[in-house]
Write a protein that holds these residues in place. Structure first.
Motif, PDB file in Angstrom:
ATOM      1  N   ARG A 176     157.540 106.462 -10.525  1.00 54.94           N
ATOM      2  CA  ARG A 176     157.725 105.406  -9.625  1.00 54.94           C
ATOM      3  C   ARG A 176     158.415 106.299  -8.395  1.00 54.94           C
ATOM      4  O   ARG A 176     159.447 106.903  -8.272  1.00 54.94           O
ATOM      5  CB  ARG A 176     158.655 104.589  -9.940  1.00 54.94           C
ATOM      6  CG  ARG A 176     158.296 103.623 -11.033  1.00 54.94           C
ATOM      7  CD  ARG A 176     157.028 102.577 -10.720  1.00 54.94           C
ATOM      8  NE  ARG A 176     156.738 101.770 -11.743  1.00 54.94           N
ATOM      9  CZ  ARG A 176     155.752 102.154 -12.689  1.00 54.94           C
ATOM     10  NH1 ARG A 176     154.975 102.875 -12.325  1.00 54.94           N
ATOM     11  NH2 ARG A 176     155.405 100.966 -13.615  1.00 54.94           N
TER      12      ARG A 176
ATOM     13  N   MET B  41     169.591 105.254 -17.545  1.00 51.35           N
ATOM     14  CA  MET B  41     169.314 105.916 -16.189  1.00 51.35           C
ATOM     15  C   MET B  41     170.156 107.173 -15.966  1.00 51.35           C
ATOM     16  O   MET B  41     171.329 107.367 -16.175  1.00 51.35           O
ATOM     17  CB  MET B  41     169.554 104.991 -15.086  1.00 51.35           C
ATOM     18  CG  MET B  41     169.415 105.472 -13.478  1.00 51.35           C
ATOM     19  SD  MET B  41     167.687 105.671 -13.071  1.00 51.35           S
ATOM     20  CE  MET B  41     168.010 106.752 -11.544  1.00 51.35           C
TER      21      MET B  41
ATOM     22  N   ASP C 174     171.659 107.082  -6.633  1.00 46.82           N
ATOM     23  CA  ASP C 174     171.746 106.684  -7.615  1.00 46.82           C
ATOM     24  C   ASP C 174     172.713 105.894  -8.235  1.00 46.82           C
ATOM     25  O   ASP C 174     172.659 105.276  -9.435  1.00 46.82           O
ATOM     26  CB  ASP C 174     171.467 107.988  -8.809  1.00 46.82           C
ATOM     27  CG  ASP C 174     170.258 108.965  -8.301  1.00 46.82           C
ATOM     28  OD1 ASP C 174     169.184 108.310  -8.119  1.00 46.82           O
ATOM     29  OD2 ASP C 174     170.381 110.131  -8.280  1.00 46.82           O
TER      30      ASP C 174
ATOM     31  N   LEU D 181     160.983 105.256  -3.630  1.00 48.12           N
ATOM     32  CA  LEU D 181     161.953 103.990  -4.014  1.00 48.12           C
ATOM     33  C   LEU D 181     163.218 104.284  -3.373  1.00 48.12           C
ATOM     34  O   LEU D 181     163.777 105.170  -3.076  1.00 48.12           O
ATOM     35  CB  LEU D 181     162.197 104.136  -5.712  1.00 48.12           C
ATOM     36  CG  LEU D 181     161.172 103.849  -6.441  1.00 48.12           C
ATOM     37  CD1 LEU D 181     161.547 104.021  -7.858  1.00 48.12           C
ATOM     38  CD2 LEU D 181     160.278 102.717  -6.342  1.00 48.12           C
TER      39      LEU D 181
ATOM     40  N   ALA E  32     161.913 108.118 -11.563  1.00 50.14           N
ATOM     41  CA  ALA E  32     162.205 107.194 -10.217  1.00 50.14           C
ATOM     42  C   ALA E  32     162.813 108.032  -9.308  1.00 50.14           C
ATOM     43  O   ALA E  32     163.975 108.637  -9.366  1.00 50.14           O
ATOM     44  CB  ALA E  32     163.305 106.063 -10.671  1.00 50.14           C
ATOM     45  N   THR E  33     162.239 107.932  -7.926  1.00 50.94           N
ATOM     46  CA  THR E  33     162.603 109.074  -7.011  1.00 50.94           C
ATOM     47  C   THR E  33     162.156 108.406  -5.500  1.00 50.94           C
ATOM     48  O   THR E  33     161.232 107.715  -5.770  1.00 50.94           O
ATOM     49  CB  THR E  33     161.670 110.450  -7.240  1.00 50.94           C
ATOM     50  OG1 THR E  33     162.126 111.288  -6.004  1.00 50.94           O
ATOM     51  CG2 THR E  33     160.148 110.251  -7.080  1.00 50.94           C
TER      52      THR E  33
ATOM     53  N   ASP F 141     165.895 110.253 -12.662  1.00 50.93           N
ATOM     54  CA  ASP F 141     165.739 110.824 -11.163  1.00 50.93           C
ATOM     55  C   ASP F 141     164.923 112.345 -11.084  1.00 50.93           C
ATOM     56  O   ASP F 141     165.146 112.791 -12.182  1.00 50.93           O
ATOM     57  CB  ASP F 141     167.111 110.762 -10.497  1.00 50.93           C
ATOM     58  CG  ASP F 141     167.034 111.349  -9.069  1.00 50.93           C
ATOM     59  OD1 ASP F 141     166.392 110.704  -8.350  1.00 50.93           O
ATOM     60  OD2 ASP F 141     167.960 112.280  -8.711  1.00 50.93           O
TER      61      ASP F 141
ATOM     62  N   ALA G 150     171.940 102.272  -9.431  1.00 51.54           N
ATOM     63  CA  ALA G 150     170.924 102.088 -10.701  1.00 51.54           C
ATOM     64  C   ALA G 150     171.653 102.291 -11.755  1.00 51.54           C
ATOM     65  O   ALA G 150     171.626 101.987 -12.884  1.00 51.54           O
ATOM     66  CB  ALA G 150     169.585 103.013 -10.546  1.00 51.54           C
TER      67      ALA G 150
ATOM     68  N   LYS H  77     165.267 101.072  -7.202  1.00 50.60           N
ATOM     69  CA  LYS H  77     165.506 101.985  -8.200  1.00 50.60           C
ATOM     70  C   LYS H  77     166.585 100.793  -9.305  1.00 50.60           C
ATOM     71  O   LYS H  77     166.138 100.671 -10.535  1.00 50.60           O
ATOM     72  CB  LYS H  77     166.419 102.942  -8.095  1.00 50.60           C
ATOM     73  CG  LYS H  77     165.745 104.189  -7.495  1.00 50.60           C
ATOM     74  CD  LYS H  77     166.717 105.598  -7.507  1.00 50.60           C
ATOM     75  CE  LYS H  77     166.003 106.654  -6.998  1.00 50.60           C
ATOM     76  NZ  LYS H  77     166.886 108.094  -7.011  1.00 50.60           N
TER      77      LYS H  77
END
Length: 611
Positions: free
Chosen positions: A479, A502, A509, A482, A458-459, A310, A512, A487
């Motif tokens: 990415r 992750m 979060d 999201l 992933a953000t 993240d 995920a 995610k």
């Protein structure tokens, strides 16, 4: 408590077995063989009874282990008159279980030491006096005195000018950390300097130490896949052992050879090496501030090939920091920060609080603002030192000052502009951004050396912001934009490349983290949902803790496998030698004891894995 009772029971059985063996040997040397056999038998029976009880309990849980071999070897030795061999086996078995208990107790030392330091009371400032109170009575906003050598009882912020804290029990860092007024303090940190005041921000039940206690209790209850695999292999080994013992008896007509085979196979390193190595790994990881919730995630962590990060609060610091202060006239940078922070004391906006913290960190004494008028999400106006001040977004300040408060170069992607006007004139602006954590490029390179093949971001932030923050890090993919469910989809998609980890810290979060093979939450005081969903919790908000976590996980798994392979290989060689008549039951018992001791000592090497 259960571990303590079992440890005492194992020690008691060891004493009985040792007394029976020594007493029987003494009677035998005194020329009393019949009495010697009775004493040897008396030393074996309690161990055998305890073993049978444990086997019945295991079978009731659907577990079949190699304790059955130990029971067979003792029973066969007694039945065929090999009472000395049975006594040695009893001593070997009880000694092995006692050694295993000692090893697991030694492996839990770091965690027990961590938990034993939890304070029970705190010193509270109340009505100009100091009062000793229970932790349960502390509430956010209470002012506590932390004397030299005291352990911070709750999470809070430094309310004195400075504090020197030893966080080694939480993070593994040997050097004390110097904190300024307003800096955060984790409960469990030890005051290594002069006494200071701590402003409580959490009740004791929600503080870092309470979270650690809960997680440690959960960390010792799970069983790793490797341990389950060992159980399955135990069935195969049990079948091979019984078949070889029966064949030795069948082809030679000598039941003593069958007894020797059974003795050499008891107990098997499969049931000793794996739990000791993995529990040692859990303990070692906790020493470096990485709390892994059990043996299963420890083993899974050793096989991770893809890492998804993240951005906010993970790859970045998660708190706005001053990038630049720009003046439009006669005001200095310190004056701009002074006026902006003084007025922003009236706002709870994260940007406002970050400005106040930055001013206090520079030692500024901020006055109480007057004539306040706040527009939520836009800005604040009021009076500071008799001067009219407006602080907030560029549009808000421009409208309030009747002039352009947004002059100057545009901000970089991801940056926030805080404009300032004094006495109706634009005074300057503060550029703030959520900065990348220091050392990220080097950390990611080190993680790749540890076997991580792919690293992704992933953000939920805009792509322009994400790309600007991660420029030069060499990520395999970025990415952006999201949602939480996207995610999760990214995690599931990435699994085609191997096991996925992750790392995140927010509530968004949590899904995920739960979907990944290993979910890692940043900081024990992060969002409760993310810490609950995660398999691993970093006790401090430092991403570099992943590196020792990977080293310990992979080292522990490697040591467990080494112990199993070496122990099983030696046991099989000894069984073959016993079947061919080269090893007597007594010699076989001694040989297997040497193998077990070597296997457990090797497994304990996980306590010394260097990070």
């Amino acid at each position: 408590m259960q571990f303590f009772i079992q440890d005492r029971l194992n020690t008691g059985l060891l004493v009985i077995a040792l007394a029976g063996l020594v007493g029987g040997l003494g009677l035998s040397l005194a020329g009393l063989p019949d009495a010697a056999e009775l004493v040897w038998t008396a030393g074996v029976v309690p161990v055998l009874v305890a073993l049978v009880v444990e086997i019945v309990r295991s079978l009731s849980r659907g577990e079949v282990g190699l304790d059955i071999v130990a029971a067979l070897s003792m029973s066969a030795a007694l039945f065929f008159g090999e009472t000395l061999a049975a006594s040695v086996v009893a001593l070997m078995y009880s000694g092995g279980t006692a050694l295993e208990s000692f090893a697991e107790g030694r492996a839990r030392f770091e965690m027990r030491d961590l938990l034993s330091r939890v304070p029970r009371t705190a010193t509270l400032h109340r009505d100009g006096t100091l009062e000793e109170v229970d932790l349960g009575a502390i509430e956010p906003g209470d002012l506590l005195l932390i004397r030299q050598g005291d352990v911070a009882p709750v999470d809070g912020t430094v309310a004195s000018d400075r504090a020197m804290l030893d966080q080694s029990a939480l993070t593994g860092e040997s050097m004390p950390v110097r904190l300024a007024r307003g800096n955060e303090v984790m409960s469990g940190s030890t005051n290594a300097g002069e006494a200071f005041d701590l402003m409580a921000t959490h009740p004791a039940s929600d503080s870092t130490y309470a979270g650690i206690v809960r997680l440690v209790e959960a960390a010792q209850k799970s069983k790793a896949p490797m341990a389950r695999l060992a159980d399955r292999y135990s069935l195969v080994f049990l079948a091979v052992t019984v078949a070889l013992a029966f064949a030795a008896w069948w082809f030679t007509g000598d039941p003593v050879r069958a007894v020797a085979v059974l003795v050499v196979a008891t107990p098997c390193p499969l049931i000793l090496a794996v739990p000791v190595a993995l529990v040692a790994g859990l303990s070692r990881a906790a020493h470096f501030g990485v709390l892994i919730k059990g043996a299963k995630p420890l083993e899974a962590m050793a096989q991770i090939s893809s890492l998804i990060l993240d951005k906010t609060g993970t790859l970045t610091d998660g708190r706005p920091q001053i990038v630049a202060i720009q003046s439009y006239g006669a005001h200095s940078e310190d004056e701009i920060l002074y006026f902006a922070a003084a007025l922003d004391q009236a706002s709870k906006h994260p940007i406002a609080q970050a400005l106040v913290a930055a001013a206090e960190a520079r030692g500024m004494q901020l006055p109480v603002p007057q004539n306040l008028d706040e527009t939520a999400g836009e800005g604040v106006s009021g009076t500071i030192d008799g001067r009219a001040v407006i602080v907030g977004g560029t549009g808000f300040v421009s409208a309030g000052a009747g002039a352009s408060g947004a002059s100057g170069a545009p901000a970089e992607p991801g940056a926030v502009i805080v404009a300032l006007a004094v006495d109706g004139q634009p005074a300057g602006r503060v550029v703030m951004a959520d900065a990348l954590r220091s050392g990220m490029a080097g950390l990611l390179t080190s993680l790749r050396r540890e076997g991580i093949d792919r690293i992704l971001l992933a953000t939920g932030d805009r792509r322009a912001v994400a790309e600007a923050v991660t420029e030069g890090l060499g990520l395999d993919a970025v990415r952006a934009d999201l949602t939480p469910d996207q995610k999760v989809l990214l995690v599931l998609t990435e699994r085609k490349n191997g096991p996925v980890m992750m790392v995140g810290d927010g509530v968004n979060d949590a899904p995920a983290l739960a979907a990944a093979d290993i979910g890692v939450a940043m900081g024990a005081r992060g969002a409760a949902a993310s810490a609950e969903a995660a398999d691993v919790v970093l006790l401090v908000d430092q991403l570099d803790r992943l590196l020792p976590g990977f080293k310990v996980a992979r080292g522990s798994r490697r040591i467990a496998l080494q112990s199993v392979i070496a122990g099983i290989g030696l046991s099989i060689a000894g069984m073959i030698a016993a079947a061919l008549g080269y090893i007597t039951p007594v010699q076989g018992a001694i040989l297997q004891e040497v193998i077990d001791v070597a296997v457990i000592l090797n497994a304990l090497r996980a306590l010394r894995i260097k990070a």
